[in-house]
Scaffold this motif. Structure first.
Motif, PDB file in Angstrom:
ATOM      1  N   LEU A 263       4.958  12.055  15.954  1.00 47.94           N
ATOM      2  CA  LEU A 263       5.430  12.547  14.670  1.00 47.94           C
ATOM      3  C   LEU A 263       4.430  12.188  13.578  1.00 47.94           C
ATOM      4  O   LEU A 263       3.965  11.045  13.508  1.00 47.94           O
ATOM      5  CB  LEU A 263       6.794  11.934  14.333  1.00 47.94           C
ATOM      6  N   ASN A 264       4.108  13.176  12.747  1.00 45.49           N
ATOM      7  CA  ASN A 264       3.211  12.973  11.608  1.00 45.49           C
ATOM      8  C   ASN A 264       3.978  13.389  10.363  1.00 45.49           C
ATOM      9  O   ASN A 264       4.346  14.554  10.211  1.00 45.49           O
ATOM     10  CB  ASN A 264       1.938  13.813  11.779  1.00 45.49           C
ATOM     11  N   PHE A 298       4.916   6.994  22.217  1.00 40.53           N
ATOM     12  CA  PHE A 298       5.452   7.268  20.882  1.00 40.53           C
ATOM     13  C   PHE A 298       4.366   7.005  19.855  1.00 40.53           C
ATOM     14  O   PHE A 298       3.699   5.971  19.877  1.00 40.53           O
ATOM     15  CB  PHE A 298       6.659   6.393  20.570  1.00 40.53           C
ATOM     16  N   SER A 299       4.194   7.978  18.931  1.00 38.55           N
ATOM     17  CA  SER A 299       3.194   7.864  17.873  1.00 38.55           C
ATOM     18  C   SER A 299       3.824   8.288  16.560  1.00 38.55           C
ATOM     19  O   SER A 299       4.459   9.347  16.485  1.00 38.55           O
ATOM     20  CB  SER A 299       1.973   8.742  18.184  1.00 38.55           C
ATOM     21  N   LEU A 300       3.677   7.455  15.526  1.00 41.86           N
ATOM     22  CA  LEU A 300       4.214   7.763  14.200  1.00 41.86           C
ATOM     23  C   LEU A 300       3.125   7.545  13.159  1.00 41.86           C
ATOM     24  O   LEU A 300       2.580   6.444  13.039  1.00 41.86           O
ATOM     25  CB  LEU A 300       5.428   6.880  13.889  1.00 41.86           C
ATOM     26  N   THR A 301       2.799   8.610  12.428  1.00 36.89           N
ATOM     27  CA  THR A 301       1.753   8.562  11.404  1.00 36.89           C
ATOM     28  C   THR A 301       2.377   8.855  10.049  1.00 36.89           C
ATOM     29  O   THR A 301       3.046   9.874   9.877  1.00 36.89           O
ATOM     30  CB  THR A 301       0.656   9.596  11.689  1.00 36.89           C
ATOM     31  N   THR A 302       2.163   7.953   9.078  1.00 36.75           N
ATOM     32  CA  THR A 302       2.731   8.105   7.740  1.00 36.75           C
ATOM     33  C   THR A 302       1.706   7.666   6.706  1.00 36.75           C
ATOM     34  O   THR A 302       0.618   7.197   7.035  1.00 36.75           O
ATOM     35  CB  THR A 302       4.002   7.255   7.575  1.00 36.75           C
ATOM     36  N   ASP A 303       2.072   7.809   5.425  1.00 36.54           N
ATOM     37  CA  ASP A 303       1.217   7.295   4.351  1.00 36.54           C
ATOM     38  C   ASP A 303       1.379   5.794   4.185  1.00 36.54           C
ATOM     39  O   ASP A 303       0.484   5.106   3.738  1.00 36.54           O
ATOM     40  CB  ASP A 303       1.577   7.962   3.016  1.00 36.54           C
ATOM     41  N   ARG A 304       2.549   5.320   4.516  1.00 37.51           N
ATOM     42  CA  ARG A 304       2.865   3.917   4.255  1.00 37.51           C
ATOM     43  C   ARG A 304       4.033   3.499   5.145  1.00 37.51           C
ATOM     44  O   ARG A 304       4.683   4.321   5.781  1.00 37.51           O
ATOM     45  CB  ARG A 304       3.227   3.716   2.784  1.00 37.51           C
ATOM     46  N   LEU A 329       1.118   3.292  15.757  1.00 39.48           N
ATOM     47  CA  LEU A 329       1.696   3.297  14.424  1.00 39.48           C
ATOM     48  C   LEU A 329       0.558   3.311  13.415  1.00 39.48           C
ATOM     49  O   LEU A 329      -0.294   2.421  13.423  1.00 39.48           O
ATOM     50  CB  LEU A 329       2.580   2.064  14.207  1.00 39.48           C
ATOM     51  N   ASN A 330       0.556   4.326  12.540  1.00 39.63           N
ATOM     52  CA  ASN A 330      -0.554   4.505  11.597  1.00 39.63           C
ATOM     53  C   ASN A 330       0.018   4.763  10.208  1.00 39.63           C
ATOM     54  O   ASN A 330       0.750   5.724  10.003  1.00 39.63           O
ATOM     55  CB  ASN A 330      -1.425   5.690  12.037  1.00 39.63           C
ATOM     56  N   ALA A 331      -0.328   3.890   9.265  1.00 40.44           N
ATOM     57  CA  ALA A 331       0.160   4.041   7.894  1.00 40.44           C
ATOM     58  C   ALA A 331      -0.988   4.034   6.897  1.00 40.44           C
ATOM     59  O   ALA A 331      -0.860   3.532   5.794  1.00 40.44           O
ATOM     60  CB  ALA A 331       1.147   2.926   7.560  1.00 40.44           C
ATOM     61  N   ALA A 332      -2.125   4.609   7.272  1.00 41.70           N
ATOM     62  CA  ALA A 332      -3.321   4.525   6.415  1.00 41.70           C
ATOM     63  C   ALA A 332      -4.030   5.867   6.304  1.00 41.70           C
ATOM     64  O   ALA A 332      -5.229   5.961   6.487  1.00 41.70           O
ATOM     65  CB  ALA A 332      -4.287   3.480   6.961  1.00 41.70           C
ATOM     66  N   ILE A 333      -3.277   6.916   5.991  1.00 46.12           N
ATOM     67  CA  ILE A 333      -3.884   8.240   5.911  1.00 46.12           C
ATOM     68  C   ILE A 333      -4.923   8.327   4.803  1.00 46.12           C
ATOM     69  O   ILE A 333      -5.972   8.916   4.948  1.00 46.12           O
ATOM     70  CB  ILE A 333      -2.791   9.314   5.706  1.00 46.12           C
ATOM     71  N   TRP A 334      -4.637   7.732   3.647  1.00 40.63           N
ATOM     72  CA  TRP A 334      -5.587   7.758   2.525  1.00 40.63           C
ATOM     73  C   TRP A 334      -6.475   6.510   2.516  1.00 40.63           C
ATOM     74  O   TRP A 334      -7.018   6.130   1.495  1.00 40.63           O
ATOM     75  CB  TRP A 334      -4.825   7.849   1.202  1.00 40.63           C
ATOM     76  N   ASN A 335      -6.602   5.871   3.654  1.00 37.41           N
ATOM     77  CA  ASN A 335      -7.407   4.658   3.772  1.00 37.41           C
ATOM     78  C   ASN A 335      -6.888   3.527   2.882  1.00 37.41           C
ATOM     79  O   ASN A 335      -7.640   2.652   2.456  1.00 37.41           O
ATOM     80  CB  ASN A 335      -8.884   4.929   3.426  1.00 37.41           C
ATOM     81  N   GLU A 336      -5.615   3.568   2.606  1.00 35.65           N
ATOM     82  CA  GLU A 336      -4.976   2.506   1.838  1.00 35.65           C
ATOM     83  C   GLU A 336      -4.127   1.655   2.781  1.00 35.65           C
ATOM     84  O   GLU A 336      -3.581   2.147   3.764  1.00 35.65           O
ATOM     85  CB  GLU A 336      -4.091   3.095   0.734  1.00 35.65           C
ATOM     86  N   ILE A 337      -4.009   0.397   2.448  1.00 33.25           N
ATOM     87  CA  ILE A 337      -3.227  -0.522   3.275  1.00 33.25           C
ATOM     88  C   ILE A 337      -1.839  -0.704   2.675  1.00 33.25           C
ATOM     89  O   ILE A 337      -1.699  -1.005   1.495  1.00 33.25           O
ATOM     90  CB  ILE A 337      -3.932  -1.887   3.386  1.00 33.25           C
TER      91      ILE A 337
END
Length: 616
Positions: A263-264, A298-304, A329-337
């Motif tokens: 899910l993205n 399972f993969s989840l990609t979000t902004d935060r 799990l990825n929460a760094a689309i804009w390269n922000e932590i």
């Protein structure tokens, strides 16, 4: 029997097992070989230009009265070029598709399904054999469901694999629960769905009907990129993107045999879940204890790391005790932590430790503000072979990691402070040999002493490590008098030629060699220097540079002179030059010294040139 007299069946098998160029050559060898080898060339077609597709349509149409028809030979068609509006109008796609009765795989590339005549979807005969479809649609200016797209797709009754793309403009097609239900009524054999669409936020009217939905038993893979607008800063009519975690509730009932779920959901406006509604949501998830029991990936990609993210991770996957093998799990689309609260790595590993093979965490904080807790794994994870920890604020005990993850093959670290147990020594006989093959270090900080001790785990001649992806590895230390702290941005990558580490240490002690001087037994691979500059988005970043042979010689000679007090300079003398000339600043930094990272049988050392703080 000569080669030219081989039976047709044997020629066909040969044609199916040689390259396209060889098949083309064989087709020109003799008249008897023409058809079996042309058959292979026509079986999987790739169209690369407007003229190509016009020629193919012409050949197929004119060959209908010839015994060796070309259309039925085509099993796979891929259109890998763009067309302008005039060319699209000039191409009669119906003339092509009507004469492809055996086509099993169709990739329309950049051609939108709206550009193909709608009436061709009304005949079951056209799509009776199609099993794989990759289709694109154009965005619209208004938010609306696209029934025509579903009409096109639902005509492919034998479809097994579906991929839906959009052209990246305006609003995406919106899917609701009824759209998924209707699609599966028509496509009984569908097993894989990959779609760039927008999942409707409000489906409260159908919430009570979800437990009674007809399960799509054949679906094992679901990959949904849900966003209303393609542009992250684009707004239409004041609307923005929203994500409803109850889609997980629907998927749990609709796809009981799901093996992979990705899910993205980015550029999302988080709507806080009020306490009462959160408990209701929990109750809904708990009402289906058999959900996701076959889920392995399972993969989840979000902004935060927003609230819905936390709900899915802990209230769904962990509570259901899903036996995951691969978790991303990825929460760094804009390269922000995301600094909302720390990601608990140990809790994740303990929750899925039974079968977990791959854990990739990107864009998180791993320590609360002003905390310096060292991440140490509590249990053994015998199946974990691939681990990525990327983000900020984590102290990682590398010895502990290698000892607890005994099967680890790939390790990626970015944004970490590497740490070793102060009581660990290079003479420790209890340290087990690791099986790590690929190591990635990006934006890591460690002490020079720790870096040297890390080398102990990698510089043995029998090590398994083959590849090092290296980025900004900065080490700290003190000057020769032990009075000034500084960061060392220059790293020497070296490799032992023959001698194992124990022999090297004995030789050092025998000769009284200084630990900072290079030894004859080593082979220098590269000198890597991390210098500062401003990144594309204005963030101060460090990009590693592989020094040329000439630059490395200058740096090494300067450092030797510095050690011998022959050309010792102070940092004040060079700080101005470094700021004025950042690209050549390394020339003024070697007074700080260098750190050394040693390996055994290393084969390749790619340099990571990435400005991102969160991922690499």
């Amino acid at each position: 029997m000569g080669m030219s007299e081989l039976p047709f069946e044997i020629l066909t098998k040969i044609a199916d097992n040689i390259s396209i160029n060889d098949s083309r050559s064989c087709a020109l060898t003799c008249k008897r070989w023409t058809y079996p080898f042309q058959r292979t060339l026509w079986k999987n077609l790739r169209v690369c230009s407007y003229d190509d597709i016009k020629t193919i349509i012409s050949i197929i149409k004119t060959s209908q009265n010839v015994p060796a028809l070309y259309g039925p030979l085509i099993h796979s068609l891929r259109i890998s070029c763009s067309y302008n509006a005039t060319e699209i109008l000039d191409i009669k796609f119906s003339d092509l598709f009507r004469f492809l009765p055996n086509i099993k795989s169709l990739d329309l590339g950049d051609i939108s399904y709206q550009d193909i005549e709608p009436e061709i979807t009304r005949s079951d005969k056209i799509w009776k054999s199609l099993k794989s479809l990759k289709i694109q649609y154009r965005g619209t200016r208004r938010i609306q469901p696209e029934k025509n797209l579903l009409g096109f797709i639902n005509a492919c009754h034998m479809l097994q694999e579906l991929e839906i793309l959009n052209d990246g403009s305006l609003c995406r097609v919106e899917f609701g629960i009824d759209d998924f239900d209707n699609m599966h009524q028509s496509l009984q054999n569908l097993s894989s769905i990959k779609a760039i669409i927008h999942l409707s936020f409000d489906f409260s009217a159908m919430l009570d009907a979800i437990p009674n939905t007809t399960p799509a038993l054949s679906v094992t893979s679901l990959d949904i990129n849900s966003k209303l607008f393609e542009n992250k800063t684009y707004y239409i009519n004041g609307n923005m993107n929203y994500w409803n975690p109850l889609w997980m509730y629907y998927f749990g009932y609709k796809y009981p045999n799901l093996r992979s779920l990705k899910l993205n959901a980015t550029n999302i406006v988080e709507i806080p879940i009020i306490p009462g509604k959160r408990e209701t949501t929990r109750s809904l998830f708990r009402s289906n204890p058999k959900a996701f029991q076959h889920l392995e990936t399972f993969s989840l990609t979000t902004d935060r790391y927003f609230e819905s993210f936390d709900l899915i991770l802990w209230e769904v996957l962990c509570r259901l005790k899903v036996s995951l093998k691969h978790l991303t799990l990825n929460a760094a689309i804009w390269n922000e932590i995301d600094d909302s609260y720390p990601m608990d790595v140990n809790r994740i590993l303990q929750s899925f430790s039974e079968k977990l093979e791959s854990l990739l965490l990107t864009g998180f904080m791993y320590n609360a503000f002003n905390e310096d807790t060292i991440l140490e794994f509590s249990y053994y994870y015998p199946f974990l072979t691939n681990l990525c920890i990327s983000g900020e604020s984590v102290l990682l005990d590398l010895d502990n990691l290698l000892e607890k993850c005994v099967a680890l093959k790939q390790l990626k670290l970015c944004g970490e402070d590497l740490y070793l147990d102060p009581y660990t020594t290079t003479e420790n006989p209890d340290l087990e040999q690791h099986g790590l093959e690929i190591l990635t270090l990006g934006s890591c900080f460690t002490s020079a002493e720790t870096l040297n001790r890390i080398s102990f785990r990698f510089d043995m001649s029998h090590t398994f490590l083959k590849t090092l992806h290296i980025g900004n590895v900065i080490s700290g230390g003190q000057d020769l008098e032990g009075t000034q702290n500084f960061n060392v941005g220059l790293t020497l990558l070296s490799q032992l030629k023959d001698a194992p580490l124990s022999d090297e240490n004995n030789e050092r002690k025998k000769n009284g060699s200084d630990s900072k001087c290079p030894l004859a037994e080593r082979h220098n691979i590269d000198w890597i220097f991390s210098h500062g500059h401003f990144g594309y988005f204005g963030d101060y970043a460090k990009t590693p540079t592989r020094l040329s042979k000439e630059e490395a010689n200058i740096a090494f000679e300067y450092y030797q002179n510095f050690q011998l007090n022959k050309a010792r300079k102070t940092s004040e003398e060079y700080s101005a030059h470094t700021e004025e000339d950042p690209e050549n600043g390394w020339r003024y930094q070697p007074y700080r010294g260098y750190s050394e990272f040693r390996f055994g049988n290393i084969e390749s050392v790619p340099v990571i040139r990435d400005l991102s703080r969160g991922e690499f």
